[in-house]
Structures are given as structure tokens and as C-alpha cells.
Design an enzyme around this catalytic site. Structure first.
Site, PDB file in Angstrom:
ATOM      1  N   LYS A  64      43.200  38.337  29.943  1.00  0.00           N
ATOM      2  CA  LYS A  64      44.279  37.443  30.358  1.00  0.00           C
ATOM      3  C   LYS A  64      44.361  36.223  29.447  1.00  0.00           C
ATOM      4  O   LYS A  64      45.451  35.790  29.049  1.00  0.00           O
ATOM      5  CB  LYS A  64      44.077  37.012  31.816  1.00  0.00           C
ATOM      6  CG  LYS A  64      44.380  38.085  32.833  1.00  0.00           C
ATOM      7  CD  LYS A  64      45.862  38.454  32.827  1.00  0.00           C
ATOM      8  CE  LYS A  64      46.229  39.390  33.959  1.00  0.00           C
ATOM      9  NZ  LYS A  64      47.656  39.779  33.945  1.00  0.00           N
ATOM     10  N   SER A 100      46.249  34.738  35.385  1.00  0.00           N
ATOM     11  CA  SER A 100      45.258  34.725  36.464  1.00  0.00           C
ATOM     12  C   SER A 100      44.402  33.474  36.384  1.00  0.00           C
ATOM     13  O   SER A 100      44.102  32.974  35.293  1.00  0.00           O
ATOM     14  CB  SER A 100      44.361  35.963  36.352  1.00  0.00           C
ATOM     15  OG  SER A 100      43.228  35.846  37.181  1.00  0.00           O
ATOM     16  N   LYS A 130      43.794  45.215  36.425  1.00  0.00           N
ATOM     17  CA  LYS A 130      43.523  43.934  37.091  1.00  0.00           C
ATOM     18  C   LYS A 130      42.226  43.857  37.895  1.00  0.00           C
ATOM     19  O   LYS A 130      42.043  42.896  38.643  1.00  0.00           O
ATOM     20  CB  LYS A 130      44.690  43.591  38.010  1.00  0.00           C
ATOM     21  CG  LYS A 130      44.906  44.618  39.127  1.00  0.00           C
ATOM     22  CD  LYS A 130      46.060  44.221  40.032  1.00  0.00           C
ATOM     23  CE  LYS A 130      46.194  45.186  41.206  1.00  0.00           C
ATOM     24  NZ  LYS A 130      47.262  44.792  42.125  1.00  0.00           N
ATOM     25  N   ILE A 178      52.884  42.673  43.526  1.00  0.00           N
ATOM     26  CA  ILE A 178      53.570  41.407  43.288  1.00  0.00           C
ATOM     27  C   ILE A 178      54.939  41.661  42.661  1.00  0.00           C
ATOM     28  O   ILE A 178      55.931  41.004  43.009  1.00  0.00           O
ATOM     29  CB  ILE A 178      52.712  40.492  42.390  1.00  0.00           C
ATOM     30  CG1 ILE A 178      51.344  40.269  43.019  1.00  0.00           C
ATOM     31  CG2 ILE A 178      53.404  39.150  42.168  1.00  0.00           C
ATOM     32  CD1 ILE A 178      50.311  39.702  42.073  1.00  0.00           C
ATOM     33  N   PHE A 190      46.217  32.582  41.946  1.00  0.00           N
ATOM     34  CA  PHE A 190      44.896  32.724  42.531  1.00  0.00           C
ATOM     35  C   PHE A 190      44.819  34.050  43.300  1.00  0.00           C
ATOM     36  O   PHE A 190      44.934  35.105  42.689  1.00  0.00           O
ATOM     37  CB  PHE A 190      44.571  31.463  43.339  1.00  0.00           C
ATOM     38  CG  PHE A 190      44.223  30.298  42.430  1.00  0.00           C
ATOM     39  CD1 PHE A 190      42.931  29.815  42.341  1.00  0.00           C
ATOM     40  CD2 PHE A 190      45.182  29.723  41.590  1.00  0.00           C
ATOM     41  CE1 PHE A 190      42.594  28.782  41.470  1.00  0.00           C
ATOM     42  CE2 PHE A 190      44.862  28.689  40.724  1.00  0.00           C
ATOM     43  CZ  PHE A 190      43.559  28.222  40.666  1.00  0.00           C
ATOM     44  N   TYR A 237      38.217  41.312  32.308  1.00  0.00           N
ATOM     45  CA  TYR A 237      39.585  41.114  32.803  1.00  0.00           C
ATOM     46  C   TYR A 237      40.084  39.709  32.499  1.00  0.00           C
ATOM     47  O   TYR A 237      41.181  39.525  31.960  1.00  0.00           O
ATOM     48  CB  TYR A 237      39.635  41.378  34.306  1.00  0.00           C
ATOM     49  CG  TYR A 237      40.897  40.884  34.966  1.00  0.00           C
ATOM     50  CD1 TYR A 237      42.113  41.498  34.716  1.00  0.00           C
ATOM     51  CD2 TYR A 237      40.865  39.792  35.835  1.00  0.00           C
ATOM     52  CE1 TYR A 237      43.283  41.034  35.317  1.00  0.00           C
ATOM     53  CE2 TYR A 237      42.016  39.330  36.443  1.00  0.00           C
ATOM     54  CZ  TYR A 237      43.225  39.949  36.181  1.00  0.00           C
ATOM     55  OH  TYR A 237      44.373  39.482  36.771  1.00  0.00           O
ATOM     56  N   ASN A 273      54.675  52.671  34.744  1.00  0.00           N
ATOM     57  CA  ASN A 273      54.108  54.016  34.532  1.00  0.00           C
ATOM     58  C   ASN A 273      53.494  54.588  35.811  1.00  0.00           C
ATOM     59  O   ASN A 273      52.956  55.691  35.794  1.00  0.00           O
ATOM     60  CB  ASN A 273      53.075  54.001  33.405  1.00  0.00           C
ATOM     61  CG  ASN A 273      51.839  53.169  33.742  1.00  0.00           C
ATOM     62  OD1 ASN A 273      51.716  52.620  34.836  1.00  0.00           O
ATOM     63  ND2 ASN A 273      50.922  53.082  32.794  1.00  0.00           N
ATOM     64  N   VAL A 322      30.438  42.271  52.356  1.00  0.00           N
ATOM     65  CA  VAL A 322      30.577  40.890  51.919  1.00  0.00           C
ATOM     66  C   VAL A 322      29.668  40.701  50.715  1.00  0.00           C
ATOM     67  O   VAL A 322      28.442  40.725  50.835  1.00  0.00           O
ATOM     68  CB  VAL A 322      30.210  39.901  53.046  1.00  0.00           C
ATOM     69  CG1 VAL A 322      30.301  38.467  52.543  1.00  0.00           C
ATOM     70  CG2 VAL A 322      31.117  40.129  54.255  1.00  0.00           C
ATOM     71  N   ASP A 339      29.020  40.813  39.630  1.00  0.00           N
ATOM     72  CA  ASP A 339      29.145  40.139  38.339  1.00  0.00           C
ATOM     73  C   ASP A 339      30.565  39.621  38.162  1.00  0.00           C
ATOM     74  O   ASP A 339      31.541  40.310  38.472  1.00  0.00           O
ATOM     75  CB  ASP A 339      28.808  41.106  37.193  1.00  0.00           C
ATOM     76  CG  ASP A 339      27.335  41.467  37.144  1.00  0.00           C
ATOM     77  OD1 ASP A 339      26.525  40.716  37.724  1.00  0.00           O
ATOM     78  OD2 ASP A 339      27.002  42.502  36.533  1.00  0.00           O
TER      79      ASP A 339
END
Length: 334
Positions: free
Chosen positions: A152, A124, A84, A12, A177, A148, A32, A216, A292
Site C-alpha cells: 500500500k 490503508s 488485502k 467497499i 481504518f 500488505y 476479476n 481472539v 504477526d
């Protein structure tokens, strides 16, 4: 404006660099290269035909940050640097808290010493957690389900308190998203190290034969086809949202969260079908247990960003799939 971009060589970040340079901003990148390659910045220079300053270093390195602040004197910061992966965060919580929280604290302390008062934070939608209603608006309760997501949310709170401590500070929290797609040149795109954490690169690797099939994770959710629903956003639209946030921060104070999404959601199977259409190739799938921290559905209410930032997503699902396939076929190894 002089803008420091942490993690600017990433997926991004690199697309945001192009938008910044196109608007004439003076840019310095700190990275880095834990999840990026230095030659990405060469591609950004070639595509933009503009100079770009880059510094190798870690966002947790106080002395490195102080030197960059002294030399470059940024007027604003766009903060991407961080870990992330939802799944990895559960097995490496201390690493995630160190990079995502300590890194943000160290950055803000350096900004404060340099009297830099504006920051755009790459947050996020995972801060919302299990939806109490959809689409999520910015008033939705915050209850992240992963380490995570918690890092955030903690970083958001730190940034909010920092902005509140002085009346002329500004923080914009972009809760985006699921970014997908690639630059129309096919010279910039998502180039994950090791096993990708996101859906679209995995689908692309199946299409090129790097993987035999797509796993999936969960086919028994309460959704139309049993697979998870996500609000996918094209990375170019997301990059432009950061530019809109930068303009907003130049005239505002305090902290303000914004959802950055399309307001539509697509299932895993719908994403597979879109990629099959773009590539002309069959994508085999294998059903696997749920992971999870995953929720059944996510969808953005992005009206605040439309209204207050003057931003709106313009790329649809077909372009997301087609641009990813163009990137993958032009850059087999990233």
C-alpha cells in the site's frame, strides 16, 4: 462524471457504487471476481434503479484496460482492486506485490495513455505501522509492519510521483481504518471467500453457528482489556468518503492523503459485546497467540478529511453491529 471503479464488486466498492449512482455519475466496474460475486452488481442495479456498466477483467491486463479506456473514456478512477489480507501477504509476498504494485502501475499507464488524470486510491492505515503517537495524523511516520502494508505504501508513492509529474493530475490517498457494517437494505455486506480476514464477519459466523467460537488473537496487549484496539468505520461512511474525495479531486491537483476513521477505537471484546447486544446471542471466545503484523492500538485523527473533504463519519458502533447482523441473517451464505 464518468468513473471507472476497479474492484467495484467487492465489499467497499459495491457500497461506493451505490453512492456514485445516487449522485448521477456514469459508472463502469472492472472486477476479476477473485473475492466477489457478479450478482453483487445486480443487487446494486436493483437498489439504485440505475444502469451500471460492468467489465470482467484483471487490473494487470494492459490490453483489457486499454479497451475499457477507449470505450468508456473515464474522467476519473476509483482504485479498489487488490489483495488485502495482512497474514496472507506474509506467506504470499510475490502475489501481493504483483497484484497491488503491478496492478497499480498497469492501471496508471492505461490512464496516462487515455489522458485520464484523476484517481482515488483505496489505501490503508496499515501504512503507519507501530504507532509513535495516537491518534495517527497524516504526518505520522510511515513504517508498515506487513507485506500488505508495504504494498500500500509503495502504491501510494507511485501515485504521488505520477501526480507530481504533471500539474493537472490529482491523486487522493484514502487511508482508512477498519470497515464494518452493511447497507441498510441488508442486500449488500461483507461476503468473504473462505475464512474471513476481518473481525466482524468472524463474530457474525459465530452468532449464526457456522463457527463454535471466536479466536481472539492476543489478550496481553497494553490495552484496557488486553485485546487490540481498532478504529472501526461503517462501510457506508467509508463509501461516502470516496465520493467526497472524488469531488475534491475534480478541483485539486497533486497528491493528498486523508485518514478516514471515526477517531474512536474499540477493543475486540467491546466489539463482541456490541454484537451480542445486536444479535441477542452469546459469542464464545478462545484466546490465541498474537498475529504477526498486528499492533496493539490504532486510532484515526480524521480532522483533515473533516476540514478539506467536508466529510465526517455519522454511524456509531451499535449501527455497525446491527447492520452486520441484519445482513448476516438475511444472507446466510452471502
Amino acid at each position: 462524471m464518468r468513473v471507472l471503479v476497479t474492484g467495484g464488486a467487492g465489499y467497499i466498492g459495491s457500497h461506493t457504487l451505490l453512492e456514485l449512482l445516487a449522485q448521477g455519475h456514469e459508472v463502469c466496474v472492472l472486477d476479476n471476481y477473485a473475492n466477489a460475486a457478479p450478482d453483487v452488481l445486480d443487487r446494486v442495479r436493483a437498489l439504485s434503479n440505475r444502469p451500471l456498466r460492468d467489465e470482467t477483467g484483471d487490473v494487470r491486463d494492459r490490453s483489457r484496460l486499454d479497451k475499457i479506456m477507449d470505450d468508456f473514456a473515464p474522467e476519473a478512477v476509483i482504485h479498489f482492486a487488490g489483495l488485502k489480507a495482512v497474514g496472507e501477504s506474509g506467506t504470499n509476498p510475490l502475489g501481493y506485490y504483483d497484484v497491488n504494485i503491478n496492478g497499480t502501475l498497469t492501471l496508471l499507464q492505461a490512464m496516462q495513455r487515455a489522458d485520464c488524470k484523476r484517481i482515488i486510491f483505496s489505501s490503508s492505515a496499515t501504512v503507519y505501522g507501530e504507532p509513535q503517537y495516537l491518534p495517527y495524523d497524516e504526518a505520522h511516520p510511515l513504517n508498515p509492519m506487513s507485506v500488505y502494508g508495504r504494498t500500500k505504501l509503495m502504491a501510494e508513492q507511485i501515485l504521488t510521483d505520477w501526480a507530481a509529474a504533471q500539474p493537472d493530475r490529482a491523486t487522493v490517498l484514502l487511508r482508512y481504518f477498519n470497515p464494518v457494517g452493511a447497507h441498510p437494505s441488508a442486500d449488500l455486506g461483507e461476503d468473504p471467500r473462505d475464512t474471513p480476514n476481518n473481525l466482524m464477519p468472524l463474530i457474525a459466523q459465530v452468532a449464526t453457528g457456522k463457527r463454535e467460537a471466536l479466536q481472539v488473537y492476543g489478550d496481553d496487549y497494553d490495552t484496557p482489556d488486553g485485546t487490540g484496539l481498532r478504529d472501526y468505520i461503517h462501510v457506508v461512511d467509508l463509501a461516502r468518503a470516496h465520493l467526497a474525495a472524488l469531488s475534491y479531486a475534480a478541483t485539486q491537483s497533486g497528491a493528498r492523503p486523508f485518514n478516514i476513521g471515526t477517531g474512536q477505537n474499540y477493543s475486540v471484546r467491546e466489539m463482541v459485546q456490541a454484537f451480542e447486544k445486536a444479535s441477542g446471542r452469546k459469542i464464545p471466545t478462545i484466546n490465541s497467540p498474537r498475529r504477526d503484523g498486528d499492533v496493539a492500538a490504532m486510532q484515526a485523527d480524521a480532522r483533515r478529511a473533516n476540514r478539506e473533504l467536508g466529510w465526517q463519519a455519522t454511524h456509531g458502533l451499535d449501527d455497525m453491529a446491527a447492520s452486520t447482523w441484519a445482513w448476516q441473517t438475511k444472507n446466510h451464505n452471502g
